[in-house]
Scaffold this motif. Structure first.
Motif, PDB file in Angstrom:
ATOM      1  N   GLY A  97      32.702  38.201  33.068  1.00 49.82           N
ATOM      2  CA  GLY A  97      33.975  38.841  33.011  1.00 49.82           C
ATOM      3  C   GLY A  97      34.216  40.129  33.931  1.00 49.82           C
ATOM      4  O   GLY A  97      35.229  40.857  33.431  1.00 49.82           O
ATOM      5  N   SER A  98      33.512  40.244  34.506  1.00 51.88           N
ATOM      6  CA  SER A  98      33.736  41.370  35.551  1.00 51.88           C
ATOM      7  C   SER A  98      34.753  41.166  36.786  1.00 51.88           C
ATOM      8  O   SER A  98      34.904  42.287  37.671  1.00 51.88           O
ATOM      9  CB  SER A  98      32.486  42.196  35.953  1.00 51.88           C
ATOM     10  OG  SER A  98      31.372  41.591  36.319  1.00 51.88           O
ATOM     11  N   GLY A  99      34.985  39.925  36.964  1.00 51.48           N
ATOM     12  CA  GLY A  99      36.062  39.956  38.041  1.00 51.48           C
ATOM     13  C   GLY A  99      35.452  39.511  39.347  1.00 51.48           C
ATOM     14  O   GLY A  99      35.860  39.851  40.548  1.00 51.48           O
ATOM     15  N   LYS A 100      34.186  38.863  39.394  1.00 50.84           N
ATOM     16  CA  LYS A 100      33.393  38.541  40.476  1.00 50.84           C
ATOM     17  C   LYS A 100      34.004  37.590  41.399  1.00 50.84           C
ATOM     18  O   LYS A 100      33.772  37.624  42.672  1.00 50.84           O
ATOM     19  CB  LYS A 100      31.972  37.994  40.188  1.00 50.84           C
ATOM     20  CG  LYS A 100      31.045  39.114  39.221  1.00 50.84           C
ATOM     21  CD  LYS A 100      29.658  38.586  39.243  1.00 50.84           C
ATOM     22  CE  LYS A 100      29.288  37.718  37.867  1.00 50.84           C
ATOM     23  NZ  LYS A 100      29.184  38.578  36.586  1.00 50.84           N
ATOM     24  N   THR A 101      34.609  36.523  40.796  1.00 49.62           N
ATOM     25  CA  THR A 101      35.293  35.463  41.609  1.00 49.62           C
ATOM     26  C   THR A 101      36.184  35.927  42.676  1.00 49.62           C
ATOM     27  O   THR A 101      35.817  35.719  43.894  1.00 49.62           O
ATOM     28  CB  THR A 101      36.239  34.312  40.632  1.00 49.62           C
ATOM     29  OG1 THR A 101      35.396  34.178  39.363  1.00 49.62           O
ATOM     30  CG2 THR A 101      36.363  33.257  41.449  1.00 49.62           C
TER      31      THR A 101
END
Ligand code: ADP
Ligand code: MG
Length: 461
Positions: A97-101
């Protein structure tokens, strides 16, 4: 049959973009890192990009970010973007949920645009991902953020016919997102060549290793030139992951968000742990569903059979379906789309579905069966409380789970959550040691109400 044409894929590895020395919103790099619990390991690590405008991304990309409604980079994006744009290898340890993508996709897009390889010779960017669901989500983000930059992308995963996937790669793509098993099948068929890949991402590396993909990953990496940039993302940092990182990456910069040595749960998730006899789980689950009302729920079970049984039982009154490894791809897609669009608001899942699934607006995670270890517990509850939203997790904890009691207490304390006294007792008895039959005769556990805290919870939000 003619051999594939070899292209000179030696790029010029000079960094074209420099991180600005000052952050632009009046916060020094160090202060920004401290505030967001970012730690970096490596030489000359560039300053974080604390705003989208400081990224120097092409205007198409900035427009997509704006249209997605994002107001600023997440900490992992802020810190890993400038490093990735210097063409350096990265290890990023950050929770789900930390926006890695888009943290790795956007620098990948810039990399492939700069090289401008012929797509007929194969992809330039390869993303490996543990599950088909996760691969599909990465592919969707790649399509969404890459469309206006005319970036083409294929998604390869098992459990679905190869035909359409092969047709996608035959068209020529810049980016391939794949699960390791299916990618190896296709490589063996000689329908895809990886000798043009120069940006390799291992997403959820810890999960891929947990699932036994290590030999598959090593086999794939052998097909990729060593002159490449490798980025590895992981939620945890155990020694198996450290080993593969040291084998596959060259002088990586490591970016940690939060404390990586300690397993920590997202503080925006309210965790209720209920020590409960096994026999009462189903009735208590129904109470929770009724008292919280219509919403999206994920209920975790330890076996496929239990998943099917429970979903069957809940389907009539509430609308529920099961997802696990025995379902065909078509069934899984149907289940996920019914869940996403709210038709079937309760998803009963095994751990296979636990990591990587990014489904919006899940308020509740229910651990019907406790997982085999607190690491999975943290991943499961991480299905809610994503990207700043709040979430609630209910966990049923039985005698048979007592060996995890003290680990669970640590997680709860670490996330500033209440620790039920029964759990504390189990932990202090050191797991197995206790009077294991105590619940059968303990009348306080036959009670119907589970305290006012749970019922008043919703009104306090
Ligand atoms: P991870 O891979 O770390 O679990 P994801 O890349 O799946 O996280 O992102 C989680 C959610 O956050 C997604 O819905 C994504 O669209 C959203 N997101 C990504 N970047 C941002 C941002 N900068 N601001 C707000 N939301 C974001
Ligand atoms: Mg992810």
């Amino acid at each position: 049959e003619s051999a594939p044409v070899k292209v000179d894929n030696t790029p010029s590895w000079r960094p074209v973009l420099q991180a600005p020395q000052e952050s632009g919103i009046g916060l020094s790099a160090e202060a920004y890192r401290r505030r967001h619990e970012i730690s970096v390991i490596g030489a000359n690590v560039p300053n974080p990009f604390v705003t989208f405008n400081s990224t120097c991304f092409p205007s198409e990309i900035l427009r997509e970010l704006h249209q997605a409604g994002f107001s600023a980079p997440t900490p992992i994006q802020a810190q890993s973007w400038p490093i990735a744009l210097q063409n350096r290898d990265i290890i990023a340890v950050a929770k789900t949920g930390s926006g890695k993508t888009i943290g790795y996709l956007i620098p990948g897009f810039i990399h492939l645009k700069r090289l401008n390889n012929d797509v007929r010779m194969g992809p330039t960017v390869l993303v490996l991902s543990p599950t088909r669901e996760l691969a599909t989500q990465i592919h969707e983000e790649a399509v969404k953020f890459g469309k206006s930059s005319r970036i083409s992308c294929a998604c390869l995963y098992g459990g679905a016919p190869k035909g359409p996937q092969l047709r996608d790669i035959d068209r020529g793509v810049h980016v391939v997102v794949a699960t390791p098993g299916r990618l190896n099948d296709i490589l063996e068929m000689k329908r895809l060549h990886l000798d043009q890949v120069s940006y390799l991402v291992l997403d959820e590396a810890d999960r891929m290793l947990d699932m036994g993909f290590e030999p598959q990953i090593r086999k794939i990496v052998k097909e990729i030139p060593t002159k490449r940039q490798t980025l590895m993302y992981t939620a945890t940092w155990p020694k198996e992951v450290r080993k593969i990182a040291s084998d596959l990456l060259v002088k990586p910069v490591q970016v940690n968000i939060g404390n990586v040595n300690e397993l920590v749960a997202n503080k925006s998730i309210t965790q209720h742990v209920e020590v409960i006899p096994h026999m009462q789980k189903r009735r208590r689950l129904e109470q929770i569903l009724r008292s919280n009302g219509p919403s999206k729920y994920i209920v975790f079970c330890s076996t496929k059979r239990m998943c099917d049984q429970l979903a069957g039982y809940l389907d009539g009154p509430f609308g529920a379906s099961a997802i696990h490894g025995d379902k065909s791809q078509m069934e899984r897609d149907k289940v996920l789309s019914d869940f996403r669009n709210g038709k079937s608001p309760i998803l009963v899942a095994t751990d296979v579905a636990a990591r990587g699934l990014d489904i919006k607006d899940i308020r509740f995670v229910i651990n019907y069966d406790f997982p085999t270890g607190v690491e999975d517990y943290v991943h499961r509850i991480g299905r809610t409380g994503r990207a700043g939203a709040t979430g609630v997790a209910y966990t049923f904890f039985c005698d048979q789970d007592s060996k995890y009691a003290s680990d669970l207490v640590k997680i709860l304390v670490g996330a500033d959550q209440e620790v039920p006294s029964e759990l504390r007792d189990m932990a202090s008895r050191g797991g197995y040691g206790g009077k294991s039959r105590r619940w059968a005769s303990d009348s306080s556990y036959a009670r119907d109400d589970y305290g006012p805290a749970l019922d008043s919870y919703d009104q306090s939000r």
